[in-house]
Design a protein around this motif. Sequence first.
Motif, PDB file in Angstrom:
ATOM      1  N   MET A 132       0.812  -1.208   0.000  1.00  0.00           N
ATOM      2  CA  MET A 132       0.000   0.000   0.000  1.00  0.00           C
ATOM      3  C   MET A 132       0.853   1.270   0.000  1.00  0.00           C
ATOM      4  O   MET A 132       0.335   2.356  -0.272  1.00  0.00           O
ATOM      5  CB  MET A 132      -0.939   0.002   1.220  1.00  0.00           C
ATOM      6  N   THR A 133       2.129   1.131   0.279  1.00  0.00           N
ATOM      7  CA  THR A 133       3.039   2.289   0.226  1.00  0.00           C
ATOM      8  C   THR A 133       4.054   2.119  -0.899  1.00  0.00           C
ATOM      9  O   THR A 133       4.082   2.902  -1.852  1.00  0.00           O
ATOM     10  CB  THR A 133       3.747   2.483   1.572  1.00  0.00           C
ATOM     11  N   GLN A 134       4.864   1.057  -0.829  1.00  0.00           N
ATOM     12  CA  GLN A 134       5.881   0.838  -1.855  1.00  0.00           C
ATOM     13  C   GLN A 134       5.251   0.506  -3.209  1.00  0.00           C
ATOM     14  O   GLN A 134       5.704   1.005  -4.251  1.00  0.00           O
ATOM     15  CB  GLN A 134       6.820  -0.283  -1.420  1.00  0.00           C
ATOM     16  N   GLY A 135       4.224  -0.340  -3.192  1.00  0.00           N
ATOM     17  CA  GLY A 135       3.554  -0.687  -4.440  1.00  0.00           C
ATOM     18  C   GLY A 135       2.870   0.520  -5.060  1.00  0.00           C
ATOM     19  O   GLY A 135       2.914   0.732  -6.274  1.00  0.00           O
ATOM     20  N   ALA A 136       2.227   1.325  -4.217  1.00  0.00           N
ATOM     21  CA  ALA A 136       1.580   2.541  -4.709  1.00  0.00           C
ATOM     22  C   ALA A 136       2.604   3.476  -5.337  1.00  0.00           C
ATOM     23  O   ALA A 136       2.366   4.068  -6.400  1.00  0.00           O
ATOM     24  CB  ALA A 136       0.843   3.235  -3.575  1.00  0.00           C
ATOM     25  N   ALA A 137       3.768   3.619  -4.695  1.00  0.00           N
ATOM     26  CA  ALA A 137       4.815   4.502  -5.216  1.00  0.00           C
ATOM     27  C   ALA A 137       5.278   4.059  -6.595  1.00  0.00           C
ATOM     28  O   ALA A 137       5.578   4.897  -7.461  1.00  0.00           O
ATOM     29  CB  ALA A 137       5.990   4.545  -4.240  1.00  0.00           C
ATOM     30  N   SER A 138       5.323   2.764  -6.829  1.00  0.00           N
ATOM     31  CA  SER A 138       5.749   2.266  -8.141  1.00  0.00           C
ATOM     32  C   SER A 138       4.758   2.634  -9.241  1.00  0.00           C
ATOM     33  O   SER A 138       5.105   2.606 -10.427  1.00  0.00           O
ATOM     34  CB  SER A 138       5.930   0.740  -8.089  1.00  0.00           C
ATOM     35  N   LEU A 139       3.540   2.998  -8.856  1.00  0.00           N
ATOM     36  CA  LEU A 139       2.504   3.401  -9.798  1.00  0.00           C
ATOM     37  C   LEU A 139       2.424   4.915  -9.950  1.00  0.00           C
ATOM     38  O   LEU A 139       1.613   5.421 -10.730  1.00  0.00           O
ATOM     39  CB  LEU A 139       1.148   2.872  -9.339  1.00  0.00           C
ATOM     40  N   GLY A 140       3.228   5.634  -9.167  1.00  0.00           N
ATOM     41  CA  GLY A 140       3.214   7.086  -9.251  1.00  0.00           C
ATOM     42  C   GLY A 140       2.207   7.756  -8.347  1.00  0.00           C
ATOM     43  O   GLY A 140       1.935   8.952  -8.490  1.00  0.00           O
ATOM     44  N   ILE A 141       1.655   7.018  -7.384  1.00  0.00           N
ATOM     45  CA  ILE A 141       0.764   7.619  -6.396  1.00  0.00           C
ATOM     46  C   ILE A 141       1.374   7.417  -5.011  1.00  0.00           C
ATOM     47  O   ILE A 141       2.272   6.593  -4.829  1.00  0.00           O
ATOM     48  CB  ILE A 141      -0.668   7.036  -6.449  1.00  0.00           C
ATOM     49  N   THR A 142       0.890   8.168  -4.046  1.00  0.00           N
ATOM     50  CA  THR A 142       1.458   8.113  -2.700  1.00  0.00           C
ATOM     51  C   THR A 142       0.481   7.468  -1.732  1.00  0.00           C
ATOM     52  O   THR A 142      -0.652   7.934  -1.571  1.00  0.00           O
ATOM     53  CB  THR A 142       1.795   9.526  -2.196  1.00  0.00           C
ATOM     54  N   GLY A 143       0.919   6.393  -1.098  1.00  0.00           N
ATOM     55  CA  GLY A 143       0.149   5.756  -0.036  1.00  0.00           C
ATOM     56  C   GLY A 143       0.831   6.022   1.290  1.00  0.00           C
ATOM     57  O   GLY A 143       2.048   5.833   1.415  1.00  0.00           O
ATOM     58  N   ARG A 144       0.080   6.462   2.275  1.00  0.00           N
ATOM     59  CA  ARG A 144       0.651   6.828   3.572  1.00  0.00           C
ATOM     60  C   ARG A 144      -0.174   6.204   4.696  1.00  0.00           C
ATOM     61  O   ARG A 144      -1.391   6.351   4.729  1.00  0.00           O
ATOM     62  CB  ARG A 144       0.660   8.347   3.715  1.00  0.00           C
ATOM     63  N   ALA A 145       0.494   5.490   5.586  1.00  0.00           N
ATOM     64  CA  ALA A 145      -0.207   4.897   6.724  1.00  0.00           C
ATOM     65  C   ALA A 145      -0.680   6.000   7.660  1.00  0.00           C
ATOM     66  O   ALA A 145       0.054   6.956   7.931  1.00  0.00           O
ATOM     67  CB  ALA A 145       0.719   3.936   7.466  1.00  0.00           C
TER      68      ALA A 145
END
Length: 222
Positions: A132-145
């Motif tokens: 939800m964070t690293q995978g999201a970043a690979s898509l160009g979006i930001t996931g933050r807990a």
Amino acid sequence: MLTPMRIAKALLCGAGIALVGTIAFASPAGMTPEYEQTLFDMPLLDGTRLMVSTPRSQWRQGEMPYLFQTDPLWSEKPYAGDTVRANGCGPTCLTMVYIYLTGDTSIDPSQMCAIADAGNYAPTGATEWRFMTQGAASLGITGRAISVAESTVTAALEAGQPVICSMRPGDFTSIGHYIVLESVDERGMVGVHDPNSSLRSAQAWRLDWVLSQATNCWTFTA
């Protein structure tokens, strides 16, 4: 042909079984007795009436699609040692969020699962939180807990930031599951996109009730 075993697998998500049916609609979620009765009167899901996702032609930025891991378009594609149907709740949730934030229609749940597999985000069959964070970043979006707190989640949703929750046993699962929260109203009721249940996705839920069953939450921005 859908055998009883394959129908049962439609209920699986990660390592556990996501409950589907009227048992999910507990009165604390905010239903009237009259509406609850209509749910009890619904026929049980059978193998010929699987959940159908929002058509790709209707995927667009700013509108959260309903995507189901059991959709025949991708349910039997491989993921995490089994199928999208069995293990794909996490990637299906991130697909919904990704479409909502970007409007990109090129990635569906099976392709998101392939991305997760390529990054080894589900080595044991369950999608790890880091997706939800690293995978999201690979898509160009930001996931933050963020904290599993009503005020924090409400602030994110009111700012137009969708939230993915990891759920513990309760209304949504018997062991583990991911769901998307899309919006919250002035009564504290949230719109839920459950990738394994059109029934649970069809009603508004009390935010405090949902969060009482959550183990972690992430907010997302483009």
